[in-house]
Design an enzyme around this catalytic site. Sequence first.
Site, short mmCIF file in Angstrom:
data_model
loop_
_atom_site.label_atom_id
_atom_site.label_comp_id
_atom_site.label_asym_id
_atom_site.label_seq_id
_atom_site.Cartn_x
_atom_site.Cartn_y
_atom_site.Cartn_z
N GLU A 273 0.97 -1.18 -0.09
CA GLU A 273 0.00 0.07 -0.14
C GLU A 273 0.71 1.32 -0.19
O GLU A 273 0.96 1.96 1.08
CB GLU A 273 -1.09 0.10 1.25
CG GLU A 273 -1.84 -1.06 1.58
CD GLU A 273 -2.49 -1.27 2.87
OE1 GLU A 273 -1.87 -0.46 3.79
OE2 GLU A 273 -3.32 -1.97 3.15
N GLY A 275 2.22 5.15 -0.79
CA GLY A 275 1.54 6.26 -0.88
C GLY A 275 2.66 7.29 -1.25
O GLY A 275 2.89 7.63 -2.35
N ARG A 312 2.60 19.95 6.75
CA ARG A 312 3.92 19.09 7.08
C ARG A 312 4.82 20.13 7.87
O ARG A 312 5.05 19.38 9.04
CB ARG A 312 4.42 18.25 6.09
CG ARG A 312 3.27 17.63 5.29
CD ARG A 312 3.99 16.55 4.23
NE ARG A 312 4.67 15.33 4.98
CZ ARG A 312 5.93 15.32 5.42
NH1 ARG A 312 6.81 16.26 4.87
NH2 ARG A 312 6.42 14.38 6.00
N TYR A 316 5.08 18.46 11.61
CA TYR A 316 5.94 17.47 11.99
C TYR A 316 7.30 17.94 11.78
O TYR A 316 8.28 17.21 11.78
CB TYR A 316 5.90 16.47 10.78
CG TYR A 316 4.62 15.71 10.42
CD1 TYR A 316 3.83 15.01 11.12
CD2 TYR A 316 4.07 16.05 9.24
CE1 TYR A 316 2.69 14.44 10.93
CE2 TYR A 316 2.69 15.40 8.79
CZ TYR A 316 2.18 14.62 9.95
OH TYR A 316 0.87 14.06 9.43
N CYS A 343 -2.62 33.84 10.94
CA CYS A 343 -2.32 34.56 12.23
C CYS A 343 -1.82 33.55 13.23
O CYS A 343 -2.67 33.29 14.19
CB CYS A 343 -3.69 35.13 12.53
SG CYS A 343 -4.28 36.12 11.32
N GLU A 344 -0.79 32.94 12.94
CA GLU A 344 -0.31 31.86 14.10
C GLU A 344 1.18 31.78 13.85
O GLU A 344 1.74 31.85 12.55
CB GLU A 344 -0.67 30.60 13.74
CG GLU A 344 -2.09 30.11 13.98
CD GLU A 344 -2.41 28.81 14.50
OE1 GLU A 344 -1.42 28.04 15.12
OE2 GLU A 344 -3.44 28.23 14.12
N TYR A 372 0.60 14.07 0.97
CA TYR A 372 0.24 14.69 2.07
C TYR A 372 0.24 16.24 2.26
O TYR A 372 0.60 16.87 3.31
CB TYR A 372 0.71 14.07 3.29
CG TYR A 372 0.87 12.41 3.33
CD1 TYR A 372 -0.32 11.83 3.63
CD2 TYR A 372 1.89 11.87 3.12
CE1 TYR A 372 -0.68 10.44 3.57
CE2 TYR A 372 1.95 10.32 2.99
CZ TYR A 372 0.78 9.80 3.51
OH TYR A 372 0.74 8.42 3.37
#
Length: 419
Positions: A273, A275, A312, A316, A343-344, A372
């Site tokens: 599988e 990805g 990402r 992460y 706004c972060e 992703y």
Amino acid sequence: MDYFNYKNGILHVEDLSINNIARSIETPFYCYSSTSMRKNYNDLSNSLSKLNTSIFYAIKANSNLAIIKLFSDLGAGADVVSEGEIRRALKVGIPNNKIIFSGVGKTKKEISFALNKEILQINIESESELELINQTALELNKKANVAFRINPDIEVNTHEKITTGKKENKFGIPWPEAKEVFIKASKMKNINVIGLAIHIGSQLLDLSPLEKAFKIVMDATNELLELGINVKNIDLGGGLGVKYVDEKPPNFNDYADIIKKNIDYENMNIFIEPGRRLVANAGILVTKVIYVKNNGKKTFLIVDAAMNDLLRPSLYDAVHQIKPIQVRESKNKKSFDIVGPICESGDILAKNIMLDEILPEELLSIHSAGAYGSAMSSNYNSRLLVPEILVQNRDFAIIRKRPTYDEMLKIEKLAKWQV
Ligand code: LLP
């Protein structure tokens, strides 16, 4: 970079200059190379050709219909984790008997949908899921074809948020405890136990934990066969890593070798599988510099893409290479933090990237964004989802348009007491 190369100082995807695309599509946008995706798939498939292995593309990595169709045309089935993903796979013509349904939290409604569509296999992750599937199959007068995902309790060297094969992770049923569940399942009227599955994590750069897991799943298979439980499918999951900056990912032949060495491919059907490995390096996110801002300590490039478009780096601490679309040679490169408009403070796409002098309106490409990336994007800060472009040689197609603001707003409405 796969199929992303500079010609006369301008970044091209296949034979098309990004500047050309950006003349008709407003930034930010994702841009994918179909040739790169096809090459990844064919290389993997060729390495496995003698091992009775079927490839089920993990749709979650990039679930755009055109991308699923590209892999389906090459012969892939689909690994899905929701009713939405089953619908995507069926919509582009993946046959029901080439769909595997994974995931720890399948609802009764999703299970019914999968049973009614008679997909190839449901990968069960807990005893309570087994009960619910049996009950649902009984109500629908069906027999559910199931595999069990076992949790081999293996440490892998990847980001903690994407490791899945340790006992403390929510995934799979620990082996050998799972044996009891198999025995129970094999006696259930509406369950047909056909296989085992594992998936120990993502962005794996070292094959040795995978090899350990393969041994465990093969031993488990043999034990079940000895008990007279006639399993025939072994699903080895996904997980192969890619190069984001200077990682050295395993090659397909070595991957095939550990299957060959540890799995009885002559008597079992082997499923994988993948990805990320099929799509990550086949995609970039193109963004435009809005402002160059110096706060004394740092110089920020404030660009029009943000954490809602590519999560990402924020989630992460992932590092993606960022390059200018148009090279401007200068001797003194400067260090920039590349940030979005959200706004972060966590809305960072890259830190301390060395670039030549850069001005507002210039375009940048964020690399290895095909997996992703768009799949994890959101409307946070009421930003519109960005378009996706698929390139083939000199041609390009818009495979997801930018929605309008009306489209974004139309699924919401005021409560009846507010109007
Ligand atoms: N099979 C199962 C059961 C999975 O859970 C996954 C990924 C795959 C296959 C595909 O794994 P791949 O070949 O892509 O490594 N959002 C994270 C990655 C999450 C992976 C989740 N499961 C990231 O951006 O790194």
